[in-house]
Design an enzyme around this catalytic site. Structure first.
Site: not given
Length: 471
Positions: A15, A43, A48, A51, A100, A178, A182, A205, A263, A437, A442
């Site tokens: 990216s 990504c 991204c 997933k 791309y 994350y 996920e 975390r 990680g 609403h 809201e």
């Protein structure tokens, strides 16, 4: 003045690299970009996009179940085919890579297939060919980090999990960031028995303590077996292909697959950066200034390889800022404050600004507003899923310091609130805004009851008497 092959040579077609190269090309610069895999980077191909497509596919299970409460009767039980979803996902990724490449071509960028290596301040080597450039941009992203565990080679990374041939019947996920939450949502919804090992007491975390506690509760409701304060000591492969996992406490777990979601680290190994004089930090990230320049003036870096904020839109903004500074005379830096983030767990998370803990450390006294409620949709479906909304602000209707949400459409709702936070919205202005609403959004403009100041050790523990709860 030196005669270079290119004005900008970008290493990495993710990216940030693509954004910088396209913008530089549009500004008239002579640009080359090298990429050893698919253009689009993590990504598009390993993060991204794939997933999110799997999250969409997995969530249909709950949609079918919820339909009954709204009067729908399915003639036959729905059936799921993993191969069909994977093929559709792969087809879309192939289409995106074509897009791309076309955008780069239209911007006059030369794409060179292969792995780039920095030779010196103005030279990049791809294969056996060397190219010179006035400026070199490193945008090589990051890659999955694996723990030092015996038998780790029997496990999967997040890259591997996106291309599995079948949904594992029993899946262990190690890590609860994350990526972990996920994939837990995806594979649990697709029928796998999912267990999660993680070091802390709650998931995610780095996020707000209430968000972490709330999502931990919701994941348990979904049937994910959470094992806090548990680590893997050994993974052993059985003759039948299954895996036996030994924990640090001496317990064993039999599973069909282990996903290490522990990680990611900057992808700088083997790039020749240190030999060229580029300073790296202890994690291998390129050290850069506010304008993304490294310790070598002609070498810049953007995106995950700098380990600042590892998000696709941040890499894109950093890349564009580099191009503007180099080729349009507009020296500017990407503003890394107030960047919103989302976790596409089930339910999803959206956040922007300070956590409560950060707000108290930076600003002292703050006002905190929290609401938990059952979404209207589930009143009829019968599902016990709930939503959390939290606003942290300066006292007496002052500036909002953080917005947080766990629940359906949280990332979509938080995008608009990120704009408001960037503009300096106050709690008083939220109160003066008329809500739409009935919506979950809201709630952000109808919160009136402040949570009393927490006791020294009670912040972040859901269930406080003053928290609003609406059914």
């Amino acid at each position: 003045m030196a005669n270079y092959d290119f004005d900008l040579f970008t290493i990495g077609g993710g990216s940030g690299g693509v954004a910088a190269s396209r913008r530089a090309g549009a500004l008239g610069a002579r640009v080359a970009l090298c990429e050893e895999n698919q253009v689009g980077g993590t990504c598009v191909h390993r993060g991204c996009v794939p997933k999110k497509l799997l999250v969409y596919g997995a969530h249909f299970r709950e949609e079918f179940e919820d339909a009954a409460g709204h009067g729908w009767t399915l003639a036959e039980p729905p059936r799921f085919d993993w191969g069909t979803l994977q093929a559709a996902k792969d087809k879309e990724l192939e289409r995106l890579e074509g897009v791309y490449r076309r955008m780069l071509k239209d911007s006059g960028v030369r794409v060179i297939q292969g792995r780039g290596r920095v030779v010196d301040a103005h030279t990049v080597e791809v294969g056996e060919q060397r190219y010179t450039a006035r400026h070199v941009l490193v945008a090589t992203g990051s890659f999955p980090s694996l723990p030092r565990v015996k038998g780790v080679e029997h496990g999967l990374t997040s890259d591997d999990a996106l291309s599995l041939k079948a949904v594992p019947r029993r899946l262990l996920i190690v890590g609860a960031g994350y990526i972990g939450v996920e994939f837990a949502g995806i594979f649990r919804a697709l029928g796998a028995r999912v267990t999660m090992f993680f070091r802390g007491s709650t998931v995610l975390r780095g996020f707000d303590d209430d968000v972490r506690a709330f999502l931990t509760q919701e994941l348990r409701k979904k049937g994910v077996d959470l094992r806090p304060e548990t680590q893997v000591a050994d993974v052993e492969k059985r003759p039948d292909g299954s895996l036996s996992v030994l924990t640090g406490m001496g317990e064993t777990l039999e599973v069909d697959a282990v996903l290490f979601a522990t990680g990611r680290v900057p992808h700088t190994k083997g790039l020749g950066l240190e030999a060229a004089g580029v300073k790296l930090d202890e994690r291998g990230a390129v050290c850069v200034d506010a304008h993304s320049r490294s310790s070598v003036e002609s070498i810049l870096a953007v995106g995950d390889v700098t380990d600042r904020i590892n998000l696709t839109p941040v890499a894109i903004a950093e890349g564009r800022a580099v191009a503007e500074g180099l080729f349009n005379g507009q020296e500017r830096s990407m503003d890394h404050t107030g960047v919103a983030s989302a976790v596409f767990s089930q339910p999803p998370v959206g956040a922007v600004g300070c956590t409560e803990r950060e707000a108290r450390e930076k600003h002292g006294a703050v006002d905190v507003y929290v609401s938990t409620f059952r979404p209207m949709k589930h009143v009829l479906s019968g599902r016990e899923e709930r939503t959390l909304i939290k606003v942290i602000c300066e006292p007496d209707g002052g500036r909002v310091l953080g917005f947080h949400m766990v629940g359906a459409d949280a990332p979509e709702i938080l995008q608009g609130l990120a704009v408001a936070l960037k503009c300096g919205v106050t709690k008083r202005q939220l109160d003066a805004t008329v809500g739409i609403h009935p919506t979950a959004a809201e709630e952000f403009v109808t919160l009136r009851d402040k949570r009393p100041e927490p006791e020294a050790e009670s912040a972040g523990e859901l269930g406080h008497d003053a928290r609003k709860s609406v059914d």
